[in-house]
Design a protein around this motif. Structure first.
Motif, PDB file in Angstrom:
ATOM      1  N   LEU A 208       0.859  -1.176   0.000  1.00  0.00           N
ATOM      2  CA  LEU A 208       0.000   0.000   0.000  1.00  0.00           C
ATOM      3  C   LEU A 208       0.902   1.235   0.000  1.00  0.00           C
ATOM      4  O   LEU A 208       1.298   1.726   1.047  1.00  0.00           O
ATOM      5  CB  LEU A 208      -0.916  -0.007   1.230  1.00  0.00           C
ATOM      6  N   ASN A 209       1.221   1.723  -1.174  1.00  0.00           N
ATOM      7  CA  ASN A 209       2.141   2.862  -1.299  1.00  0.00           C
ATOM      8  C   ASN A 209       1.399   4.160  -1.605  1.00  0.00           C
ATOM      9  O   ASN A 209       1.914   5.055  -2.256  1.00  0.00           O
ATOM     10  CB  ASN A 209       3.187   2.582  -2.379  1.00  0.00           C
TER      11      ASN A 209
ATOM     12  N   ALA B 231       2.663  -2.345   9.922  1.00  0.00           N
ATOM     13  CA  ALA B 231       1.678  -1.641   9.105  1.00  0.00           C
ATOM     14  C   ALA B 231       1.873  -0.134   9.222  1.00  0.00           C
ATOM     15  O   ALA B 231       1.847   0.587   8.220  1.00  0.00           O
ATOM     16  CB  ALA B 231       0.259  -2.037   9.526  1.00  0.00           C
ATOM     17  N   HIS B 232       2.078   0.330  10.429  1.00  0.00           N
ATOM     18  CA  HIS B 232       2.287   1.767  10.676  1.00  0.00           C
ATOM     19  C   HIS B 232       3.497   2.282   9.901  1.00  0.00           C
ATOM     20  O   HIS B 232       3.417   3.279   9.173  1.00  0.00           O
ATOM     21  CB  HIS B 232       2.481   1.993  12.180  1.00  0.00           C
ATOM     22  N   ARG B 233       4.610   1.588  10.028  1.00  0.00           N
ATOM     23  CA  ARG B 233       5.845   2.053   9.386  1.00  0.00           C
ATOM     24  C   ARG B 233       5.756   1.982   7.865  1.00  0.00           C
ATOM     25  O   ARG B 233       6.132   2.927   7.161  1.00  0.00           O
ATOM     26  CB  ARG B 233       7.036   1.225   9.882  1.00  0.00           C
TER      27      ARG B 233
ATOM     28  N   ILE C  64      -6.839  -3.480   7.703  1.00  0.00           N
ATOM     29  CA  ILE C  64      -6.559  -4.814   7.162  1.00  0.00           C
ATOM     30  C   ILE C  64      -5.054  -5.044   7.025  1.00  0.00           C
ATOM     31  O   ILE C  64      -4.574  -6.174   7.154  1.00  0.00           O
ATOM     32  CB  ILE C  64      -7.284  -5.054   5.826  1.00  0.00           C
ATOM     33  N   TYR C  65      -4.292  -3.985   6.779  1.00  0.00           N
ATOM     34  CA  TYR C  65      -2.833  -4.138   6.746  1.00  0.00           C
ATOM     35  C   TYR C  65      -2.338  -4.608   8.112  1.00  0.00           C
ATOM     36  O   TYR C  65      -1.511  -5.522   8.217  1.00  0.00           O
ATOM     37  CB  TYR C  65      -2.193  -2.797   6.380  1.00  0.00           C
ATOM     38  N   ALA C  66      -2.860  -3.978   9.157  1.00  0.00           N
ATOM     39  CA  ALA C  66      -2.474  -4.362  10.519  1.00  0.00           C
ATOM     40  C   ALA C  66      -2.987  -5.759  10.854  1.00  0.00           C
ATOM     41  O   ALA C  66      -2.349  -6.502  11.619  1.00  0.00           O
ATOM     42  CB  ALA C  66      -3.020  -3.345  11.521  1.00  0.00           C
ATOM     43  N   PHE C  67      -4.134  -6.143  10.295  1.00  0.00           N
ATOM     44  CA  PHE C  67      -4.705  -7.474  10.530  1.00  0.00           C
ATOM     45  C   PHE C  67      -3.736  -8.559  10.079  1.00  0.00           C
ATOM     46  O   PHE C  67      -3.559  -9.581  10.757  1.00  0.00           O
ATOM     47  CB  PHE C  67      -6.029  -7.583   9.762  1.00  0.00           C
ATOM     48  N   TRP C  68      -3.049  -8.320   8.955  1.00  0.00           N
ATOM     49  CA  TRP C  68      -2.150  -9.340   8.426  1.00  0.00           C
ATOM     50  C   TRP C  68      -0.732  -9.243   8.971  1.00  0.00           C
ATOM     51  O   TRP C  68      -0.082 -10.267   9.187  1.00  0.00           O
ATOM     52  CB  TRP C  68      -2.101  -9.269   6.886  1.00  0.00           C
ATOM     53  N   MET C  69      -0.214  -8.054   9.195  1.00  0.00           N
ATOM     54  CA  MET C  69       1.198  -7.951   9.555  1.00  0.00           C
ATOM     55  C   MET C  69       1.471  -7.336  10.924  1.00  0.00           C
ATOM     56  O   MET C  69       2.621  -7.236  11.334  1.00  0.00           O
ATOM     57  CB  MET C  69       1.958  -7.173   8.475  1.00  0.00           C
ATOM     58  N   GLY C  70       0.411  -6.936  11.628  1.00  0.00           N
ATOM     59  CA  GLY C  70       0.597  -6.334  12.939  1.00  0.00           C
ATOM     60  C   GLY C  70       0.659  -4.813  12.857  1.00  0.00           C
ATOM     61  O   GLY C  70       1.005  -4.237  11.824  1.00  0.00           O
ATOM     62  N   ASP C  71       0.339  -4.168  13.967  1.00  0.00           N
ATOM     63  CA  ASP C  71       0.240  -2.706  13.986  1.00  0.00           C
ATOM     64  C   ASP C  71       1.563  -2.014  13.669  1.00  0.00           C
ATOM     65  O   ASP C  71       1.597  -1.023  12.939  1.00  0.00           O
ATOM     66  CB  ASP C  71      -0.252  -2.228  15.359  1.00  0.00           C
ATOM     67  N   GLY C  72       2.658  -2.524  14.231  1.00  0.00           N
ATOM     68  CA  GLY C  72       3.939  -1.845  14.087  1.00  0.00           C
ATOM     69  C   GLY C  72       4.419  -1.767  12.654  1.00  0.00           C
ATOM     70  O   GLY C  72       4.730  -0.683  12.143  1.00  0.00           O
TER      71      GLY C  72
END
Length: 257
Positions: A130-131, A156-158, A146-154
């Motif tokens: 997601l760029n 996804a945030h970065r 959904i990004y955080a759902f798959w890879m975790g909050d940290g």
């Protein structure tokens, strides 16, 4: 259909995006995807769906060349429809697999992350992510969830703030894709996984998917127009329009060489 091809199997369907070699997403493709997935979800003979692209491209993302020409009403319609498609796919109740046949940035990634599994072609040049920040498009809250759902909050945030496109290896390490396989085996691997799902009792499978996604669904803004209102408003910001015009001109000039 002008942008999709359906390949019917015994008890599942492959939906192959077929809009040129890069499958750039426009309003027509969004509407056709929504219509097809609605029919497949309602069809009792279809127990699962695989979404795929063309060799080397799952989807290159939004067709910015076409979208740049839309007027304000058209761009509002597009973002509302795209937001509705995302919500439809992320709530699709049957097994759903993405056969990522190459590049899958931005809008391509939006489609892919809604599925239950993502099998991606292995190749150093292929990217996914997601760029939106990097290309001056406002990301929605629904996509961050959904990004955080798959890879975790940290992570996804970065990655979202950075507008980072991930290599296949980076995506695998982050949990964004399930496996990397040779390009000519992406379909076979995806179908093998789907056939595995077909062995299960379908009511149990659907109920279990619903339970697994409940916390994600609870976080979603189910009003598609609200979810992407910021994107359609900021689309017309003069500084963003200027950057987009410069990008499209450089892209067009490069293709002419």
């Amino acid at each position: 259909m002008d942008t999709l091809e359906l390949i019917e199997k015994e008890n599942y369907t492959i939906v192959q995006m077929n809009r040129g070699k890069v499958n750039a997403i426009n309003y027509e493709m969004v509407k056709e995807l929504g219509e097809v997935f609605k029919k497949l979800e309602d069809d009792p003979d279809v127990m699962g769906v695989i979404l795929s692209g063309q060799p080397h491209y799952f989807s290159a993302g939004l067709d910015l060349i076409e979208l740049y020409q839309y007027d304000k009403e058209q761009i509002q319609q597009f973002f509302t429809a795209f937001g509705a498609l995302y919500l439809q796919l992320v709530q699709f109740k049957k097994p759903f697999i993405s056969a990522i046949t190459g590049h899958s940035p931005a809008g391509g990634c939006v489609l892919a992350v809604t599925s239950d599994n993502r099998f991606m072609a292995d190749g150093e040049a292929y990217v996914i992510g997601l760029n939106e920040v990097a290309v001056n498009i406002q990301i929605s809250q629904n996509l961050t969830e959904i990004y955080a759902f798959w890879m975790g909050d940290g992570l996804a945030h970065r990655y979202i703030l950075e507008g980072k496109l991930l290599s296949g290896k980076e995506a695998l390490d982050a949990g964004l894709v399930d496996e990397l396989v040779p390009l000519d085996q992406v379909f076979e691997r995806s179908e093998r996984q789907m056939k595995h799902y077909m062995k299960a009792d379908q009511e149990i499978l659907i109920n279990t998917k619903k339970k697994l996604r409940k916390r994600l669904w609870d976080k979603l803004d189910l009003n598609a127009e609200n979810a992407l209102q910021e994107a359609s408003v900021l689309w017309w910001k003069p500084e963003i329009r200027a950057k987009m015009k410069a990008y499209l001109e450089s892209f067009t000039n490069k293709n002419k060489k």
